[in-house]
Enzyme design. Sequence first.
Site, mmCIF file in Angstrom:
data_model
loop_
_atom_site.group_PDB
_atom_site.id
_atom_site.type_symbol
_atom_site.label_atom_id
_atom_site.label_comp_id
_atom_site.label_asym_id
_atom_site.label_seq_id
_atom_site.Cartn_x
_atom_site.Cartn_y
_atom_site.Cartn_z
ATOM 1 N N LYS A 14 28.387 16.430 -106.284
ATOM 2 C CA LYS A 14 29.694 16.937 -105.647
ATOM 3 C C LYS A 14 29.676 18.260 -105.157
ATOM 4 O O LYS A 14 30.451 18.754 -104.341
ATOM 5 C CB LYS A 14 30.838 16.897 -106.912
ATOM 6 N N ARG A 89 40.925 14.796 -113.160
ATOM 7 C CA ARG A 89 40.073 13.914 -113.826
ATOM 8 C C ARG A 89 40.750 12.925 -114.663
ATOM 9 O O ARG A 89 40.327 11.898 -115.496
ATOM 10 C CB ARG A 89 39.295 14.921 -114.924
ATOM 11 N N ARG A 128 18.824 19.570 -113.767
ATOM 12 C CA ARG A 128 19.727 20.491 -113.578
ATOM 13 C C ARG A 128 19.590 21.513 -114.708
ATOM 14 O O ARG A 128 19.788 22.703 -114.837
ATOM 15 C CB ARG A 128 21.025 20.165 -113.179
ATOM 16 N N ARG A 134 22.560 25.132 -117.620
ATOM 17 C CA ARG A 134 23.782 24.736 -118.068
ATOM 18 C C ARG A 134 23.990 23.988 -119.477
ATOM 19 O O ARG A 134 23.049 22.972 -119.738
ATOM 20 C CB ARG A 134 24.509 23.822 -117.245
ATOM 21 N N ARG A 145 29.651 12.714 -121.305
ATOM 22 C CA ARG A 145 30.505 13.096 -119.902
ATOM 23 C C ARG A 145 30.538 11.741 -118.968
ATOM 24 O O ARG A 145 31.629 11.421 -118.313
ATOM 25 C CB ARG A 145 29.633 14.058 -119.225
HETATM 26 P P1 AMP Z 1 32.107 20.058 -114.278
HETATM 27 O O1 AMP Z 1 31.576 21.382 -113.796
HETATM 28 O O2 AMP Z 1 33.278 19.650 -113.279
HETATM 29 O O3 AMP Z 1 31.335 18.992 -114.693
HETATM 30 O O4 AMP Z 1 32.927 20.257 -115.766
HETATM 31 C C1 AMP Z 1 32.241 20.885 -116.849
HETATM 32 C C2 AMP Z 1 32.949 20.556 -117.966
HETATM 33 O O5 AMP Z 1 34.270 21.144 -117.892
HETATM 34 C C3 AMP Z 1 33.269 18.877 -118.195
HETATM 35 O O6 AMP Z 1 32.349 18.151 -118.994
HETATM 36 C C4 AMP Z 1 34.710 19.313 -118.956
HETATM 37 O O7 AMP Z 1 34.415 19.340 -120.338
HETATM 38 C C5 AMP Z 1 35.541 20.434 -118.411
HETATM 39 N N1 AMP Z 1 36.168 20.015 -117.310
HETATM 40 C C6 AMP Z 1 36.057 20.293 -115.957
HETATM 41 N N2 AMP Z 1 37.014 19.926 -115.368
HETATM 42 C C7 AMP Z 1 38.033 19.203 -116.082
HETATM 43 C C8 AMP Z 1 39.138 18.729 -115.973
HETATM 44 N N3 AMP Z 1 39.628 18.438 -114.603
HETATM 45 N N4 AMP Z 1 39.731 18.040 -116.808
HETATM 46 C C9 AMP Z 1 39.321 17.924 -118.231
HETATM 47 N N5 AMP Z 1 38.082 18.926 -118.396
HETATM 48 C C10 AMP Z 1 37.403 19.379 -117.386
#
Ligand code: AMP
Length: 193
Positions: A14, A89, A128, A134, A145
């Site tokens: 993404k 999400r 990654r 991370r 996840r």
């Molecule tokens: P990402 O970088 O988008 O993979 O987000 C990293 C982490 O942030 C995710 O595993 C969730 O714990 C949290 N997170 C990010 N965006 C959301 C969202 N829209 N709703 C809920 N949790 C989120």
Amino acid sequence: MLNIIIFGAPGAGKGTQSKFIIQTYNLNHLSTGDLLREEVRLETELGLKAKPIMEAGNYVSDEIIIGMIENKFRDNSMANGFIFDGFPRTVAQAEALDSMLLNQNTNITAVILLEVEESELVKRILKRAIDEGRTDDNVDSVLTRLRNYHHKTIPVVDYYRAKGKLLQVNGVGLVEDIFDQIKEFIDHSRYQL
Ligand code: AMP
């Protein structure tokens, strides 16, 4: 006004495809993951609350996420539009987004779903972890996840599929070839409005 959502499991690419889309269409990038990581880095109240949830691979509450997006909308000019990356999400987040956009007299132009099979995702995420460090890129967190993605986020994809706005793309291949398919769909969708 061009508003794009990009969906995909963690590791589907993404972030990479968002960069191409932003460069091509000059959009504001709105990644809730990036916003949350910044809160964690600054050790804000929200960041301290979100950190253990993110590290375990769970979803931060809809209330926090929707509040963050509302603030961003207030700060940002809507001039060119947005690419939403990692948001919405949950179906509740998608419904909140629809009404925020409606308030600005706009809506979602196109929704992209990057599809990558699970064994490839796990491989990419663990790589990654080494490249970017991370703290949520470990095996337990990744599996949580992926489970959350299937249970809570795939219904959101279905929500947009039902509206006829969805492009499903194979996320394995040359990044340029994947982007070509996305670009064709966005160009087609924007002139349908
Ligand atoms: P990402 O970088 O988008 O993979 O987000 C990293 C982490 O942030 C995710 O595993 C969730 O714990 C949290 N997170 C990010 N965006 C959301 C969202 N829209 N709703 C809920 N949790 C989120």
